[in-house]
Write an enzyme that holds these catalytic residues in place. Structure first.
Site, PDB file in Angstrom:
ATOM      1  N   HIS A 143     -67.751 -21.183  80.213  1.00  0.00           N
ATOM      2  CA  HIS A 143     -68.974 -20.818  79.607  1.00  0.00           C
ATOM      3  C   HIS A 143     -69.343 -19.384  79.156  1.00  0.00           C
ATOM      4  O   HIS A 143     -69.462 -18.289  80.014  1.00  0.00           O
ATOM      5  CB  HIS A 143     -70.213 -21.345  80.556  1.00  0.00           C
ATOM      6  CG  HIS A 143     -71.532 -20.998  80.067  1.00  0.00           C
ATOM      7  ND1 HIS A 143     -72.566 -20.724  80.962  1.00  0.00           N
ATOM      8  CD2 HIS A 143     -72.227 -20.969  78.885  1.00  0.00           C
ATOM      9  CE1 HIS A 143     -73.716 -20.707  80.037  1.00  0.00           C
ATOM     10  NE2 HIS A 143     -73.454 -20.938  78.691  1.00  0.00           N
ATOM     11  N   GLU A 155     -68.385 -17.798  82.941  1.00  0.00           N
ATOM     12  CA  GLU A 155     -68.859 -18.553  83.648  1.00  0.00           C
ATOM     13  C   GLU A 155     -68.128 -19.738  83.766  1.00  0.00           C
ATOM     14  O   GLU A 155     -67.821 -20.652  83.130  1.00  0.00           O
ATOM     15  CB  GLU A 155     -70.414 -19.072  83.778  1.00  0.00           C
ATOM     16  CG  GLU A 155     -70.855 -20.214  85.149  1.00  0.00           C
ATOM     17  CD  GLU A 155     -72.283 -20.291  84.624  1.00  0.00           C
ATOM     18  OE1 GLU A 155     -73.095 -19.980  85.746  1.00  0.00           O
ATOM     19  OE2 GLU A 155     -72.736 -20.487  83.560  1.00  0.00           O
ATOM     20  N   ASN A 193     -77.761 -20.572  83.806  1.00  0.00           N
ATOM     21  CA  ASN A 193     -78.797 -21.327  83.094  1.00  0.00           C
ATOM     22  C   ASN A 193     -79.850 -21.897  84.077  1.00  0.00           C
ATOM     23  O   ASN A 193     -81.078 -22.187  83.731  1.00  0.00           O
ATOM     24  CB  ASN A 193     -78.463 -22.146  82.043  1.00  0.00           C
ATOM     25  CG  ASN A 193     -78.011 -21.441  80.704  1.00  0.00           C
ATOM     26  OD1 ASN A 193     -78.825 -20.548  80.328  1.00  0.00           O
ATOM     27  ND2 ASN A 193     -76.800 -21.912  80.147  1.00  0.00           N
TER      28      ASN A 193
HETATM   29  P1  NAI Z   1     -74.822 -23.534  66.833  1.00  0.00           P
HETATM   30  O1  NAI Z   1     -75.942 -24.449  66.436  1.00  0.00           O
HETATM   31  O2  NAI Z   1     -74.969 -22.208  66.449  1.00  0.00           O
HETATM   32  O3  NAI Z   1     -73.412 -24.210  66.324  1.00  0.00           O
HETATM   33  C1  NAI Z   1     -72.702 -25.468  66.539  1.00  0.00           C
HETATM   34  C2  NAI Z   1     -71.750 -25.750  65.524  1.00  0.00           C
HETATM   35  O4  NAI Z   1     -71.140 -27.026  65.813  1.00  0.00           O
HETATM   36  C3  NAI Z   1     -72.541 -26.109  64.140  1.00  0.00           C
HETATM   37  O5  NAI Z   1     -71.488 -25.082  63.115  1.00  0.00           O
HETATM   38  C4  NAI Z   1     -72.194 -27.379  63.860  1.00  0.00           C
HETATM   39  O6  NAI Z   1     -71.733 -27.411  62.386  1.00  0.00           O
HETATM   40  C5  NAI Z   1     -70.934 -27.808  64.618  1.00  0.00           C
HETATM   41  N1  NAI Z   1     -70.763 -29.008  65.097  1.00  0.00           N
HETATM   42  C6  NAI Z   1     -71.777 -30.005  65.545  1.00  0.00           C
HETATM   43  N2  NAI Z   1     -71.052 -31.078  65.713  1.00  0.00           N
HETATM   44  C7  NAI Z   1     -69.737 -30.839  65.638  1.00  0.00           C
HETATM   45  C8  NAI Z   1     -68.526 -31.718  65.880  1.00  0.00           C
HETATM   46  N3  NAI Z   1     -68.787 -32.766  66.257  1.00  0.00           N
HETATM   47  N4  NAI Z   1     -67.347 -31.255  65.632  1.00  0.00           N
HETATM   48  C9  NAI Z   1     -67.286 -30.199  65.063  1.00  0.00           C
HETATM   49  N5  NAI Z   1     -68.260 -29.122  64.772  1.00  0.00           N
HETATM   50  C10 NAI Z   1     -69.441 -29.468  65.238  1.00  0.00           C
HETATM   51  O7  NAI Z   1     -74.891 -23.786  68.264  1.00  0.00           O
HETATM   52  P2  NAI Z   1     -74.326 -22.540  69.261  1.00  0.00           P
HETATM   53  O8  NAI Z   1     -75.378 -21.814  69.797  1.00  0.00           O
HETATM   54  O9  NAI Z   1     -72.949 -21.977  68.877  1.00  0.00           O
HETATM   55  O10 NAI Z   1     -73.928 -23.332  70.474  1.00  0.00           O
HETATM   56  C11 NAI Z   1     -72.670 -24.224  70.816  1.00  0.00           C
HETATM   57  C12 NAI Z   1     -72.447 -24.556  72.208  1.00  0.00           C
HETATM   58  O11 NAI Z   1     -72.344 -23.306  73.050  1.00  0.00           O
HETATM   59  C13 NAI Z   1     -73.506 -25.302  72.927  1.00  0.00           C
HETATM   60  O12 NAI Z   1     -72.916 -26.165  73.777  1.00  0.00           O
HETATM   61  C14 NAI Z   1     -74.406 -24.380  73.542  1.00  0.00           C
HETATM   62  O13 NAI Z   1     -75.021 -25.030  74.614  1.00  0.00           O
HETATM   63  C15 NAI Z   1     -73.517 -23.452  73.934  1.00  0.00           C
HETATM   64  N6  NAI Z   1     -73.840 -22.025  74.487  1.00  0.00           N
HETATM   65  C16 NAI Z   1     -74.885 -21.422  73.753  1.00  0.00           C
HETATM   66  C17 NAI Z   1     -75.300 -20.286  73.903  1.00  0.00           C
HETATM   67  C18 NAI Z   1     -76.352 -19.566  73.000  1.00  0.00           C
HETATM   68  O14 NAI Z   1     -77.029 -18.544  73.435  1.00  0.00           O
HETATM   69  N7  NAI Z   1     -76.643 -20.213  71.910  1.00  0.00           N
HETATM   70  C19 NAI Z   1     -74.820 -19.491  75.103  1.00  0.00           C
HETATM   71  C20 NAI Z   1     -73.795 -20.031  75.674  1.00  0.00           C
HETATM   72  C21 NAI Z   1     -73.297 -21.415  75.373  1.00  0.00           C
END
Ligand code: NAI
Length: 292
Positions: A143, A155, A193
């Site tokens: 993480h 993490e 979190n």
């Molecule tokens: P985001 O919404 O910016 O990006 C997600 C991406 O995944 C999008 O580009 C989408 O097209 C792609 N996607 C969706 N389904 C897919 C699939 N089946 N195969 C390939 N690509 C796919 O989301 P973000 O913020 O980058 O979060 C991603 C992960 O990281 C989540 O699990 C979130 O909980 C975790 N995370 C987020 C943080 C934050 O501050 N936003 C911090 C730490 C972890």
């Protein structure tokens, strides 16, 4: 797998986290292939990584040669089969257990048997994700914090079946990427979190019940507790959809009503007000004056 053997990483998901993780790995000498289902997300990831690396070079935080080398180590693809030769895969797609499990089933079939499958999930059970594969001992939580190039922490989350070898390789890789590691057992929200999200949710309740304005809530927590960002600003930065998904996982996993998502957070997400990435969340980033 020893960390020295991690030469190629596959990153799934080119959103704010996946693109940042790909950048960090490329800047630390690892070949990276970034996959996203959405071609627009891939091209946005490519330009945001280039811009970020070029900014570091122009500010002399990175030499021109190192910047050019990092960019050469990055590949973008819309074909998951290109992950065949990856030693280590980091998943950073939408925070949904079902969607992640479907992906882990696919990855398990594609990547070589020695490869480790890591998830950047903020809250979803690693044990559940691991159970959808035939290699549960090689599945782990990794993480990163947002934004990955700047934040020093990773993490690491051990699922019920994560092996000591997988843990050691993930820790060594994290340290090779210049990060400090903390270790959590696999319970909803892990460490960061579990503590952060109830605070953000409570900030939403404070706004929802009319106790104070969003500006006063954020200023209160910045100047009153020395946080660099207020909880509502931070929620916009993380993404309100991500915050809501994590609250739902905490609520379901820890079974206490104190984790119930605030109705205002739910309403904003329903309205598409997802935060900075959409230009509007608690605050409106497209207009000079903010809403509410
Ligand atoms: P985001 O919404 O910016 O990006 C997600 C991406 O995944 C999008 O580009 C989408 O097209 C792609 N996607 C969706 N389904 C897919 C699939 N089946 N195969 C390939 N690509 C796919 O989301 P973000 O913020 O980058 O979060 C991603 C992960 O990281 C989540 O699990 C979130 O909980 C975790 N995370 C987020 C943080 C934050 O501050 N936003 C911090 C730490 C972890």
């Amino acid at each position: 797998m020893a960390t020295a053997t991690v030469k190629r990483i596959g990153v799934v998901g080119g959103g704010q986290m996946g693109s940042g993780i790909a950048q960090v790995a490329a800047m630390h000498g690892v070949d990276v292939c970034l996959f996203d289902v959405d071609p627009q997300a891939l091209s946005k990831a490519s330009s945001s990584i280039s811009n970020s690396i070029n900014r570091l070079v122009s500010k002399s935080h990175l030499s021109q040669v190192a910047g050019a080398d990092a960019l050469k180590r990055l590949r973008f693809t819309s074909d998951l089969e290109e992950f065949r030769d990856a030693d280590f895969v980091i998943e950073a797609i939408v925070e949904s257990e079902d969607v992640k499990k479907t992906l882990f089933v696919q990855l398990d079939k594609i990547v070589k048997s020695s490869a480790i499958l890591a998830s950047n999930t903020s809250s979803i059970s690693i044990t559940h994700l691991a159970s959808s594969t035939c290699r549960p001992s090689q599945v782990i939580g990794m993480h990163f914090m947002n934004p990955p190039p700047l934040m020093k922490l990773i993490e690491i989350v051990r699922g019920a079946d994560t092996s000591d070898e997988t843990f050691a390789a993930t820790k060594a890789l994290s340290e090779r990427l210049g990060k400090t590691v903390i270790t959590s057992q696999d319970y909803s929200g892990f460490i960061v979190n579990r503590i952060l999200m109830p605070m953000i949710n409570e900030a939403f309740f404070t706004l929802y019940t009319g106790v104070a304005t969003k500006e006063d809530i954020d200023t209160g927590m910045k100047l009153g507790t020395n946080h660099p960002m207020g909880p509502l600003e931070l929620a916009d930065f993380i993404g309100l959809d991500v915050c809501l998904s994590i609250m739902k996982v905490l609520h379901a996993g820890l079974g206490d009503n104190k984790y119930a998502p605030c109705p205002l957070l739910v309403q904003y997400v329903d309205a598409g007000r997802l935060g900075r990435k959409r230009g509007i969340g608690v605050y409106d980033y497209l207009k000079s004056s903010s809403l509410l």
